[in-house]
Design a protein around this motif. Structure first.
Motif, PDB file in Angstrom:
ATOM      1  N   THR A  14      48.900  53.689  18.989  1.00 35.84           N
ATOM      2  CA  THR A  14      48.105  53.263  17.724  1.00 35.84           C
ATOM      3  C   THR A  14      46.694  52.550  18.073  1.00 35.84           C
ATOM      4  O   THR A  14      46.067  51.981  17.208  1.00 35.84           O
ATOM      5  N   THR A  15      46.356  52.558  19.319  1.00 38.17           N
ATOM      6  CA  THR A  15      45.006  51.841  19.728  1.00 38.17           C
ATOM      7  C   THR A  15      44.030  52.866  19.848  1.00 38.17           C
ATOM      8  O   THR A  15      42.857  52.604  19.871  1.00 38.17           O
ATOM      9  N   ARG A  16      44.428  54.155  19.873  1.00 38.29           N
ATOM     10  CA  ARG A  16      43.337  55.272  20.040  1.00 38.29           C
ATOM     11  C   ARG A  16      43.769  56.198  19.077  1.00 38.29           C
ATOM     12  O   ARG A  16      44.830  56.501  18.824  1.00 38.29           O
ATOM     13  N   PRO A  17      42.513  57.019  18.452  1.00 39.55           N
ATOM     14  CA  PRO A  17      42.904  57.935  17.467  1.00 39.55           C
ATOM     15  C   PRO A  17      43.613  59.234  18.053  1.00 39.55           C
ATOM     16  O   PRO A  17      43.147  59.445  19.327  1.00 39.55           O
ATOM     17  N   HIS A  18      44.272  59.926  17.207  1.00 32.49           N
ATOM     18  CA  HIS A  18      45.045  61.309  17.877  1.00 32.49           C
ATOM     19  C   HIS A  18      44.539  62.190  16.765  1.00 32.49           C
ATOM     20  O   HIS A  18      44.366  62.135  15.565  1.00 32.49           O
ATOM     21  N   PRO A  19      44.359  63.530  17.380  1.00 35.45           N
ATOM     22  CA  PRO A  19      43.745  64.472  16.490  1.00 35.45           C
ATOM     23  C   PRO A  19      44.542  64.833  15.347  1.00 35.45           C
ATOM     24  O   PRO A  19      43.916  65.039  14.128  1.00 35.45           O
ATOM     25  N   ALA A  20      46.006  64.771  15.467  1.00 32.22           N
ATOM     26  CA  ALA A  20      46.988  65.197  14.568  1.00 32.22           C
ATOM     27  C   ALA A  20      46.740  64.216  13.278  1.00 32.22           C
ATOM     28  O   ALA A  20      46.891  64.541  12.025  1.00 32.22           O
ATOM     29  N   ARG A  21      46.487  62.856  13.503  1.00 34.03           N
ATOM     30  CA  ARG A  21      46.659  61.895  12.875  1.00 34.03           C
ATOM     31  C   ARG A  21      45.313  61.904  12.046  1.00 34.03           C
ATOM     32  O   ARG A  21      45.216  61.454  10.828  1.00 34.03           O
ATOM     33  N   VAL A  22      44.206  62.086  12.711  1.00 30.34           N
ATOM     34  CA  VAL A  22      42.999  62.117  12.115  1.00 30.34           C
ATOM     35  C   VAL A  22      42.671  63.453  11.064  1.00 30.34           C
ATOM     36  O   VAL A  22      42.409  63.271   9.906  1.00 30.34           O
ATOM     37  N   TYR A  23      43.693  64.386  11.249  1.00 30.64           N
ATOM     38  CA  TYR A  23      43.586  65.512  10.673  1.00 30.64           C
ATOM     39  C   TYR A  23      44.624  65.354   9.325  1.00 30.64           C
ATOM     40  O   TYR A  23      44.127  65.676   8.151  1.00 30.64           O
ATOM     41  N   ASP A  24      45.507  64.408   9.560  1.00 36.05           N
ATOM     42  CA  ASP A  24      46.292  64.182   8.467  1.00 36.05           C
ATOM     43  C   ASP A  24      45.698  63.229   7.370  1.00 36.05           C
ATOM     44  O   ASP A  24      45.808  63.555   6.164  1.00 36.05           O
ATOM     45  N   LEU A  39      37.716  56.898  12.549  1.00 36.95           N
ATOM     46  CA  LEU A  39      37.062  58.126  13.408  1.00 36.95           C
ATOM     47  C   LEU A  39      37.008  59.126  12.258  1.00 36.95           C
ATOM     48  O   LEU A  39      35.879  59.700  12.195  1.00 36.95           O
ATOM     49  N   GLY A  40      37.988  59.056  11.545  1.00 41.91           N
ATOM     50  CA  GLY A  40      37.817  60.266  10.284  1.00 41.91           C
ATOM     51  C   GLY A  40      36.625  59.870   9.464  1.00 41.91           C
ATOM     52  O   GLY A  40      35.880  60.906   8.936  1.00 41.91           O
ATOM     53  N   ARG A  41      36.612  58.855   9.040  1.00 44.10           N
ATOM     54  CA  ARG A  41      35.473  58.318   8.226  1.00 44.10           C
ATOM     55  C   ARG A  41      34.005  58.529   8.830  1.00 44.10           C
ATOM     56  O   ARG A  41      33.053  58.834   8.267  1.00 44.10           O
ATOM     57  N   ARG A  42      34.080  58.267  10.139  1.00 40.79           N
ATOM     58  CA  ARG A  42      32.873  58.399  10.916  1.00 40.79           C
ATOM     59  C   ARG A  42      32.360  59.901  10.928  1.00 40.79           C
ATOM     60  O   ARG A  42      31.393  60.247  10.745  1.00 40.79           O
ATOM     61  N   ILE A  43      33.509  60.819  11.047  1.00 42.85           N
ATOM     62  CA  ILE A  43      33.270  62.119  11.045  1.00 42.85           C
ATOM     63  C   ILE A  43      32.830  62.707   9.805  1.00 42.85           C
ATOM     64  O   ILE A  43      31.734  63.263   9.688  1.00 42.85           O
ATOM     65  N   ALA A  44      33.390  62.191   8.605  1.00 44.36           N
ATOM     66  CA  ALA A  44      33.050  62.533   7.540  1.00 44.36           C
ATOM     67  C   ALA A  44      31.753  62.040   6.957  1.00 44.36           C
ATOM     68  O   ALA A  44      31.001  63.034   6.446  1.00 44.36           O
ATOM     69  N   ALA A 208      30.545  64.928  19.166  1.00 41.70           N
ATOM     70  CA  ALA A 208      30.147  63.696  19.767  1.00 41.70           C
ATOM     71  C   ALA A 208      30.947  62.256  19.387  1.00 41.70           C
ATOM     72  O   ALA A 208      31.462  61.324  19.904  1.00 41.70           O
ATOM     73  N   ALA A 209      31.176  62.290  18.041  1.00 38.70           N
ATOM     74  CA  ALA A 209      31.996  61.256  17.527  1.00 38.70           C
ATOM     75  C   ALA A 209      33.236  61.365  17.817  1.00 38.70           C
ATOM     76  O   ALA A 209      33.961  60.203  18.283  1.00 38.70           O
ATOM     77  N   TYR A 210      33.910  62.485  18.067  1.00 39.25           N
ATOM     78  CA  TYR A 210      35.167  62.567  18.561  1.00 39.25           C
ATOM     79  C   TYR A 210      35.332  62.237  20.000  1.00 39.25           C
ATOM     80  O   TYR A 210      36.221  61.467  20.509  1.00 39.25           O
ATOM     81  N   ALA A 211      34.205  62.412  20.754  1.00 42.73           N
ATOM     82  CA  ALA A 211      34.108  62.161  22.193  1.00 42.73           C
ATOM     83  C   ALA A 211      34.173  60.625  22.626  1.00 42.73           C
ATOM     84  O   ALA A 211      34.781  60.000  23.349  1.00 42.73           O
ATOM     85  N   ALA A 212      33.368  59.870  21.355  1.00 43.83           N
ATOM     86  CA  ALA A 212      33.531  58.606  21.464  1.00 43.83           C
ATOM     87  C   ALA A 212      34.871  57.906  21.140  1.00 43.83           C
ATOM     88  O   ALA A 212      35.116  56.835  21.540  1.00 43.83           O
ATOM     89  N   GLY A 213      35.478  58.690  20.526  1.00 42.84           N
ATOM     90  CA  GLY A 213      36.954  58.238  20.262  1.00 42.84           C
ATOM     91  C   GLY A 213      37.878  58.695  21.305  1.00 42.84           C
ATOM     92  O   GLY A 213      39.148  58.696  21.091  1.00 42.84           O
ATOM     93  N   GLY A 214      37.426  59.413  22.339  1.00 46.33           N
ATOM     94  CA  GLY A 214      38.135  59.714  23.460  1.00 46.33           C
ATOM     95  C   GLY A 214      39.032  61.052  23.099  1.00 46.33           C
ATOM     96  O   GLY A 214      39.868  61.686  23.743  1.00 46.33           O
ATOM     97  N   VAL A 215      38.481  62.051  22.282  1.00 46.20           N
ATOM     98  CA  VAL A 215      38.911  63.332  22.011  1.00 46.20           C
ATOM     99  C   VAL A 215      37.865  64.433  22.380  1.00 46.20           C
ATOM    100  O   VAL A 215      36.702  64.136  21.938  1.00 46.20           O
TER     101      VAL A 215
END
Length: 267
Positions: A14-24, A39-44, A208-215
């Motif tokens: 729970t310390t790093r964003p996960h694509p499935a959970r951001v999508y959720d 991360l979701g809010r940053r991307i939005a 770039a935002a996803y990359a900053a979150g490690g994705v």
């Protein structure tokens, strides 16, 4: 549902964003953590169309599944990169048309596994199975899925919003080819993946935002998406923005959805 019960010691980071959970989070779900919401809010904020794209992608999955179950008579479905269950799920759509449909979901996130056992329950006549496996190991997936699916008969292979997490140099084409080669004639590839064809600046900022979150994300052009369908017959309307692939009603608004979707038939 059948399958192995979730491991008691499965670790959910729970310390790093996960694509499935951001999508959720984009879909309005509750199975995500503050780091995913951040991360979701940053991307939005960067790309206001991202939540709409997630909803349009989910609707594309439902329409494609219904079309193959009802129009093509396919009764077997292999969904790789399932993500956190969000109703209606693929098996619910398929089994609403054909109660005897057999569905195998595949993902490698422990939180998806936990929710899969709680939520992915199919009809008594059909089968709904979940496999904990990595999409980058297609041969293992095929071996495990063959315990539920008969690969001598048509299968709908769904790779929904998966391949933009797999770069070409990391084997994206080999992954798809290995899976498609294992399918019988009459099978279909259902695919959606991110593109920068419509809003290149927004998509680049989102990447770039996803990359900053490690994705890591990869955006592909229409031509690059077409490579995944080489040797297959594209069903009408071909490769389209997911919102415009056989819409049940005219898509609302003029804003593009930066995901291509298509269905290819194996002859």
């Amino acid at each position: 549902m059948t399958g192995t019960e979730p491991a008691a010691q499965a670790i959910i980071d729970t310390t790093r964003p996960h694509p499935a959970r951001v999508y959720d989070w984009f879909l309005g779900g509750k199975d995500n953590y503050p780091v995913d919401e951040q991360l979701g809010r940053r991307i939005a904020e960067i790309d206001g169309g991202a939540p709409r794209a997630a909803l349009a992608n989910r609707a594309f999955m439902r329409r494609a599944t219904r079309a193959l179950a009802a129009g093509s008579g396919i009764r077997q479905f292999l969904d790789i990169g399932t993500g956190i269950p969000t109703e209606p799920n693929l098996h619910q759509v398929a089994q609403s048309v054909a109660p005897d449909a057999r569905v195998v979901y595949v993902d490698n996130d422990p939180i998806v596994l936990a929710h899969a056992h709680a939520l992915l329950r199919g009809t008594p006549q059909g089968v709904t199975e979940y496999l904990q496996a990595d999409a980058r190991d297609p041969r293992s997936i095929l071996e495990q899925a063959s315990r539920v699916l008969d690969f001598g008969r048509p299968v709908a292979l769904s790779l929904i919003a998966l391949l933009h997490f797999v770069a070409d140099e990391d084997g994206a084409h080999d992954l798809v080819r290995t899976l498609v080669d294992a399918l019988a004639p009459g099978s279909c590839l259902v695919l959606s993946t991110m593109t920068a064809d419509f809003e290149p600046a927004n998509v680049r900022r989102g990447i770039a935002a996803y990359a900053a979150g490690g994705v890591t994300l990869v955006a592909r052009s229409r031509a690059e998406v077409g490579v995944f369908f080489e040797g297959l017959e594209l069903l009408p309307p071909g490769i389209e923005s997911v919102a415009r692939w056989r819409p049940e009603e005219e898509p609302e608004g003029a804003a593009p959805v930066s995901l291509y979707g298509a269905v290819g038939l194996k002859r």
